[in-house]
Design an enzyme around this catalytic site. Structure first.
Site, PDB file in Angstrom:
ATOM      1  N   SER A  83       0.625  -1.612   0.111  1.00 20.92           N
ATOM      2  CA  SER A  83       0.205  -0.402  -0.109  1.00 20.92           C
ATOM      3  C   SER A  83       0.824   1.287   0.488  1.00 20.92           C
ATOM      4  O   SER A  83       2.171   1.559   0.503  1.00 20.92           O
ATOM      5  CB  SER A  83      -0.926  -0.088   1.077  1.00 20.92           C
ATOM      6  OG  SER A  83      -1.431   1.479   1.498  1.00 20.92           O
ATOM      7  N   TYR A  98      -1.914  -1.170  10.664  1.00 19.38           N
ATOM      8  CA  TYR A  98      -1.970  -1.638   9.658  1.00 19.38           C
ATOM      9  C   TYR A  98      -0.660  -1.569   8.069  1.00 19.38           C
ATOM     10  O   TYR A  98      -0.306  -2.219   8.214  1.00 19.38           O
ATOM     11  CB  TYR A  98      -3.674  -1.628   9.228  1.00 19.38           C
ATOM     12  CG  TYR A  98      -3.204  -1.700   7.641  1.00 19.38           C
ATOM     13  CD1 TYR A  98      -3.948  -2.903   6.894  1.00 19.38           C
ATOM     14  CD2 TYR A  98      -3.394  -0.453   6.950  1.00 19.38           C
ATOM     15  CE1 TYR A  98      -4.097  -3.340   5.492  1.00 19.38           C
ATOM     16  CE2 TYR A  98      -3.285  -0.273   5.055  1.00 19.38           C
ATOM     17  CZ  TYR A  98      -3.844  -1.908   4.643  1.00 19.38           C
ATOM     18  OH  TYR A  98      -3.882  -2.236   3.480  1.00 19.38           O
ATOM     19  N   LYS A 139       2.271  -3.682   6.876  1.00 21.39           N
ATOM     20  CA  LYS A 139       2.605  -3.719   4.987  1.00 21.39           C
ATOM     21  C   LYS A 139       4.098  -3.796   4.507  1.00 21.39           C
ATOM     22  O   LYS A 139       4.312  -4.251   4.270  1.00 21.39           O
ATOM     23  CB  LYS A 139       2.131  -2.831   4.017  1.00 21.39           C
ATOM     24  CG  LYS A 139       0.144  -3.129   3.940  1.00 21.39           C
ATOM     25  CD  LYS A 139      -0.227  -4.590   3.711  1.00 21.39           C
ATOM     26  CE  LYS A 139      -0.788  -4.261   2.980  1.00 21.39           C
ATOM     27  NZ  LYS A 139      -1.840  -6.024   2.620  1.00 21.39           N
TER      28      LYS A 139
END
Ligand SMILES: NC(=O)c1ccc[n+]([C@@H]2O[C@H](COP(=O)([O-])OP(=O)(O)OC[C@H]3O[C@@H](n4cnc5c(N)ncnc54)[C@H](O)[C@@H]3O)[C@@H](O)[C@H]2O)c1
Length: 339
Positions: A124, A148, A152
């Protein structure tokens, strides 16, 4: 190629399965249906006319995943499975670290064990942290503001280290910007459970009367009209980016931005949506959200130069297709408490 798609009944995974099948690849989906439904499988089959092998299984379960790898001979893996709600990850960090990191490690180890050489990972733009736009792949990554985002960045490092230690394990890290829209059939699209975290599903739900008003977080950023600017990319363009990445993956670790290279403000997107679809989207301006950047868009030239991939669909297409999908859905208006 015979491709294992984890999270293949989810939003981006389902569109990518359609593109893979239409490009002549075969697909095996593993999904635990924690954020998707079996119905999507039928829709993928009805769009493509192809049968899809499906396992309702958790990717972190190494034993059952090993059986799946033994039963099928995969040429590559596209790993979408993961949790993605930024706010939830702040409140439940271990849920995010466990699922997102363990799934990546289990899959990479099984690839090594079963000689699967190609691995494409859903990363992302969040890994760029507060870098200035346009975001370029060569930038040093800055800390993200939530667990989150950290999963990644960590998954990228884990896969890079495994590839360095195992020269036959080739990895493509795809940094998505803001995927929106739906397949033009309107049969698959984004249908989040509960309150949408992303702008477009919120807009479509307001347009349909499911929610009363959109909240625009801040109109005093240093941008064209004060609202936040993002790089929206049509989910079918994104899907095609995965095929390009998989087909070009020959050695080592590759990193690509998948975005359009153009920024669109929240208010510009709302206006485009109203114009294209001729439906009103009432909104209120509210306070900025902590952690939001003013502007985030990609330098998309590397994917174009190395993969021959560029986004072909524009904001109007994204708004039309997102609305087409939402209009067909049977979702009803929410009560006062649910809004
Ligand atoms: N949608 C975005 O805006 C966006 C942006 C950047 C990156 N990503 C990443 O792309 C990937 C796909 O995102 P999406 O929007 O399609 O999300 P999604 O929630 O629609 O799809 C993810 C799928 O993975 C499944 N899943 C989750 N954990 C699993 C597990 N342990 N085992 C098996 N299945 C599991 C879910 O049931 C779901 O079907 C995610 O990794 C996400 O973090 C998404």
């Amino acid at each position: 190629m015979n491709v294992l798609v984890t999270g293949g009944t989810g939003y981006i995974g389902s569109h990518t399965c359609v593109s893979l099948l239409q490009a002549g690849h075969s697909v095996v989906i593993v999904d635990n249906l924690s954020n998707s439904s079996r119905e999507t499988l039928e829709q993928i089959e009805s769009i493509t006319g192809e049968e899809v092998m499906f396992y309702e299984n958790d990717v972190t379960d190494e034993k059952t995943m090993d059986e799946i790898f033994t039963h099928h001979s995969f040429d590559g893996v596209i790993h979408f499975a993961g949790f993605k709600a930024v706010g939830e990850s702040v409140n439940l960090p271990s849920k995010y670290y466990r699922n997102n990191l363990l799934s990546t490690i289990v899959l990479a180890d099984l690839c090594l064990k079963h000689n699967v050489e190609k691995f494409v990972f859903s990363s992302s733009a969040t890994v760029y942290g507060e870098n200035a736009s346009p975001m370029v792949e060569s930038m040093e990554l800055l800390p993200t503001t939530n667990p989150y985002g950290e999963t990644k960045a960590m998954s990228e490092r884990i896969l890079s280290d495994i590839s360095k230690a195992n020269p036959n394990f080739h990895v493509s890290l795809l940094r998505y910007f803001n995927p929106v829209g739906a397949h033009e059939s309107g049969l698959i699209g984004e249908s989040p459970n509960g309150i949408p975290n992303n702008l477009m599903p919120y807009v479509t739900q307001v347009a349909k009367g499911i929610r009363e008003k959109l909240s625009v977080f801040g109109d005093d950023y240093d941008t064209v009209d004060g609202s936040g600017v993002r790089d929206y990319v049509h989910v079918m363009d994104l899907a095609e980016g995965h095929i390009a990445a998989l087909e070009h993956l020959e050695e080592g670790v590759r990193v690509y931005n998948l975005g359009t290279g153009k920024g669109t403000s929240v208010l510009e997107l709302v206006e485009a949506f109203e114009q294209v679809n001729q439906v009103p989207v009432p909104y209120d301006i509210v306070q900025r959200r902590p952690g939001d950047l003013a502007t985030c868009f990609a330098d998309a030239s590397k994917a174009e130069n190395e993969l021959g991939w560029t986004a072909k669909r524009g904001i109007q297409d994204m708004c039309r297709d997102a609305w087409n999908y939402q209009s067909r859905s049977s979702q009803e208006a929410l009560s006062e408490n649910e809004r």
